[in-house]
Structures are given as structure tokens and as C-alpha cells.
Write a protein that holds these residues in place. Structure first.
Motif, PDB file in Angstrom:
ATOM      1  N   ARG A  59      38.896  49.205  54.214  1.00  0.00           N
ATOM      2  CA  ARG A  59      38.873  47.954  54.974  1.00  0.00           C
ATOM      3  C   ARG A  59      38.882  46.751  54.037  1.00  0.00           C
ATOM      4  N   THR A  60      38.096  46.825  52.977  1.00  0.00           N
ATOM      5  CA  THR A  60      38.047  45.734  52.000  1.00  0.00           C
ATOM      6  C   THR A  60      39.405  45.549  51.328  1.00  0.00           C
ATOM      7  N   ARG A  61      40.026  46.660  50.974  1.00  0.00           N
ATOM      8  CA  ARG A  61      41.344  46.573  50.341  1.00  0.00           C
ATOM      9  C   ARG A  61      42.366  45.976  51.306  1.00  0.00           C
ATOM     10  N   ALA A  62      42.302  46.360  52.566  1.00  0.00           N
ATOM     11  CA  ALA A  62      43.227  45.809  53.563  1.00  0.00           C
ATOM     12  C   ALA A  62      43.043  44.304  53.695  1.00  0.00           C
ATOM     13  N   PHE A  63      41.787  43.836  53.723  1.00  0.00           N
ATOM     14  CA  PHE A  63      41.537  42.397  53.783  1.00  0.00           C
ATOM     15  C   PHE A  63      42.062  41.688  52.540  1.00  0.00           C
ATOM     16  N   ASP A  64      41.871  42.303  51.376  1.00  0.00           N
ATOM     17  CA  ASP A  64      42.368  41.709  50.134  1.00  0.00           C
ATOM     18  C   ASP A  64      43.886  41.579  50.147  1.00  0.00           C
ATOM     19  N   GLU A  65      44.563  42.621  50.610  1.00  0.00           N
ATOM     20  CA  GLU A  65      46.026  42.582  50.689  1.00  0.00           C
ATOM     21  C   GLU A  65      46.497  41.549  51.714  1.00  0.00           C
ATOM     22  N   LEU A  66      45.787  41.442  52.814  1.00  0.00           N
ATOM     23  CA  LEU A  66      46.125  40.448  53.829  1.00  0.00           C
ATOM     24  C   LEU A  66      45.957  39.039  53.273  1.00  0.00           C
ATOM     25  N   ASP A  67      44.886  38.810  52.544  1.00  0.00           N
ATOM     26  CA  ASP A  67      44.674  37.506  51.911  1.00  0.00           C
ATOM     27  C   ASP A  67      45.756  37.198  50.882  1.00  0.00           C
ATOM     28  N   ARG A  68      46.168  38.229  50.142  1.00  0.00           N
ATOM     29  CA  ARG A  68      47.226  38.035  49.153  1.00  0.00           C
ATOM     30  C   ARG A  68      48.538  37.652  49.840  1.00  0.00           C
ATOM     31  N   LEU A  69      48.852  38.320  50.940  1.00  0.00           N
ATOM     32  CA  LEU A  69      50.063  37.995  51.692  1.00  0.00           C
ATOM     33  C   LEU A  69      49.983  36.596  52.282  1.00  0.00           C
ATOM     34  N   ARG A  70      48.806  36.222  52.790  1.00  0.00           N
ATOM     35  CA  ARG A  70      48.627  34.882  53.346  1.00  0.00           C
ATOM     36  C   ARG A  70      48.813  33.819  52.253  1.00  0.00           C
ATOM     37  N   THR A  71      48.287  34.088  51.067  1.00  0.00           N
ATOM     38  CA  THR A  71      48.432  33.153  49.945  1.00  0.00           C
ATOM     39  C   THR A  71      49.891  33.003  49.539  1.00  0.00           C
TER      40      THR A  71
END
Length: 87
Positions: A59-71
Motif C-alpha cells: 500500500r505504501t509503495r502504491a501511494f509512493d508511485e501515485l505521488d510520483r505520477l502526480r508530480t
């Protein structure tokens, strides 16, 4: 006229992109409830499943990847709303 149409369509697609990222973040927030109700002892001995800690790490990794895509989307926002998207 053609440029205005493409620009509007690109803006709509960027808006859809941002809305989709928000929707995914909401779904991932709901995963916390599922992880907390997870009972390792209730599972059958014939199945190999992830532990609660592994699920939290995913879950943490998914949030990190989502934040990276948003950035990345925010970084290239001007380009994305000014051109037609290639699919």
C-alpha cells in the motif's frame, strides 16, 4: 478553430487524468480498513498469502508511485494541456 478544439480536448483529458489520480488515492485509503480487518489465523493452511506488514508495504509503495505520477503530471501540465495526447 482546430487548435482551440485540440486545446480544449487536451485540457479535458488532463482534468480526467487528475480526477482519476484522486479516485485511486481514495480507493487506496480504503485499503487501510481492509488491512486492519485482515486475520492471518482465519486463512486456510493450504494457501500462502501476504502478511499484514507486507500488505502495508504494498500500500505504501502504491501511494509512493501515485505521488510520483502526480508530480510528473504537474511538472508537465503546461505541455499536456497545450497539445493533443497520443494514445
Amino acid at each position: 478553430m482546430q487548435v482551440g478544439f485540440l486545446n480544449r480536448r487536451a485540457q479535458e483529458r488532463y482534468g480526467t487524468f487528475v480526477a482519476t489520480l484522486d479516485m485511486i488515492a481514495d480507493v487506496l485509503r480504503g485499503v487501510d480498513r481492509v488491512i486492519e480487518t485482515y486475520d492471518e489465523d482465519a486463512m486456510s493452511g493450504s494457501w500462502t498469502i501476504a502478511t499484514r506488514d507486507e500488505l502495508k508495504a504494498h500500500r505504501t509503495r502504491a501511494f509512493d508511485e501515485l505521488d510520483r505520477l502526480r508530480t510528473l503530471g504537474k511538472k508537465h501540465e503546461a505541455e499536456l494541456v497545450s497539445r493533443d495526447w497520443r494514445l
